[in-house]
Design an enzyme around this catalytic site. Sequence first.
Site, PDB file in Angstrom:
ATOM      1  N   GLY A 108       0.793  -1.235   0.000  1.00 24.31           N
ATOM      2  CA  GLY A 108       0.000   0.000   0.000  1.00 24.31           C
ATOM      3  C   GLY A 108       0.823   1.281   0.000  1.00 24.31           C
ATOM      4  O   GLY A 108       0.383   2.306   0.525  1.00 24.31           O
ATOM      5  N   SER A 109       2.013   1.241  -0.617  1.00 24.30           N
ATOM      6  CA  SER A 109       2.845   2.450  -0.582  1.00 24.30           C
ATOM      7  C   SER A 109       2.201   3.595  -1.379  1.00 24.30           C
ATOM      8  O   SER A 109       2.205   4.749  -0.940  1.00 24.30           O
ATOM      9  CB  SER A 109       4.273   2.157  -1.052  1.00 24.30           C
ATOM     10  OG  SER A 109       4.442   2.423  -2.403  1.00 24.30           O
ATOM     11  N   ALA A 111      -0.961   4.158  -1.922  1.00 27.30           N
ATOM     12  CA  ALA A 111      -2.111   4.700  -1.180  1.00 27.30           C
ATOM     13  C   ALA A 111      -1.637   5.584  -0.035  1.00 27.30           C
ATOM     14  O   ALA A 111      -2.205   6.648   0.218  1.00 27.30           O
ATOM     15  CB  ALA A 111      -2.981   3.567  -0.651  1.00 27.30           C
ATOM     16  N   ALA A 112      -0.569   5.159   0.640  1.00 23.46           N
ATOM     17  CA  ALA A 112      -0.063   5.954   1.768  1.00 23.46           C
ATOM     18  C   ALA A 112       0.436   7.317   1.277  1.00 23.46           C
ATOM     19  O   ALA A 112       0.242   8.334   1.941  1.00 23.46           O
ATOM     20  CB  ALA A 112       1.044   5.195   2.502  1.00 23.46           C
ATOM     21  N   ASP A 153      -7.004   0.036   0.115  1.00 23.78           N
ATOM     22  CA  ASP A 153      -5.671   0.517   0.512  1.00 23.78           C
ATOM     23  C   ASP A 153      -5.750   1.930   1.092  1.00 23.78           C
ATOM     24  O   ASP A 153      -5.205   2.204   2.171  1.00 23.78           O
ATOM     25  CB  ASP A 153      -4.709   0.521  -0.692  1.00 23.78           C
ATOM     26  CG  ASP A 153      -4.337  -0.882  -1.151  1.00 23.78           C
ATOM     27  OD1 ASP A 153      -4.977  -1.841  -0.700  1.00 23.78           O
ATOM     28  OD2 ASP A 153      -3.400  -1.016  -1.961  1.00 23.78           O
TER      29      ASP A 153
END
Length: 326
Positions: A108-109, A111-112, A153
């Site tokens: 989920g990079s 989305a973060a 995410d």
Amino acid sequence: MSEIISTSAPGKVILFGEHAVVYGFPAIAIAINRRVKVSIIEGNETSKSLFTPDLFPKNQFDLTNEHIIPEQLKAIFFLLKKTKVIERLSYGQQILIKSQIPPSAGLGSSAAISVSLAMLGTILSNQELQLENINKIAFEAEKIQHGTPSGIDNFVSTFGGGVFYLKNSLKRIDLSKISFKIVIINTKVTRNTKDLVLLVKKRYEEKKDYVQELFNEIKTITEQAKVYIEKGNIDKIGELMNENQVALEKLGVGHKKIIEAINILGNEGALGAKLTGAGGGGCVIGIFDSKEESSIAVQKAKEEGFEAFTTEPSKIGVIENGIKKD
Ligand code: MEV
């Protein structure tokens, strides 16, 4: 270079239900204690720039020239424009994105990053901070990045904690009764969520009954898992993870490196292990009730050439890190 403002948001692991969630079935995900941090930095240059050292280490991008923004950063650029961050930046200021989450690995990079930027934009515009809105804005960027994502995410990254996700509705999962160590092994086979979601779509169109049956199996597994998580039955959770993995392999999103990583985890005492996220490479997760065993598993995975680390669930979703005044 001084920091003017920053926000941060967590990555995630999907414990159950990836891919099926895109078709409206439930999934369970938890935020993890690895985060993305987005800052506005007072630089010593004259442009408005974007620096993403963990994605493109050597490059700094001029935000006033849309044409030179690479394809991989289109979603970020979209968000910076939509939330008017670029407009509000002064010349000489830089957006710095730092990430502890390996990119393109199912954690989920992207989305973060989207969620952190959505919060940054909201703060700069002096709008009321509503997590629902931040989640919504981030989801628009996720669609640019991933095509037809389920939204899980950005949801988990925004709100943190454990989430039972069903068609955009949030049900918190109480994680207080379970305690486990999660080992993450990064197969280092990079892949693209969009392509894997498309691959499953193609299979769905070709073999609708078969894939529908697999989704129903995954749904049953996910619903049972929710009950066992809330009861704190870690052995059952492990068994269900193994079952979910079998269904994901049948769906066509496995990889031989995933199997290798799962075998390492199994040999070192994992109660269950599976791919997490889109699959096709990316990361594998295993749960352990013993800290020692989880540390040995990390060590073994590294010896076999994988990247590996232990992580824990995190209750903290997106946050403002603080405004530092000169
Ligand atoms: C991505 O982390 C998980 C998938 O289910 C895609 C999605 O939910 O958008 C594969």
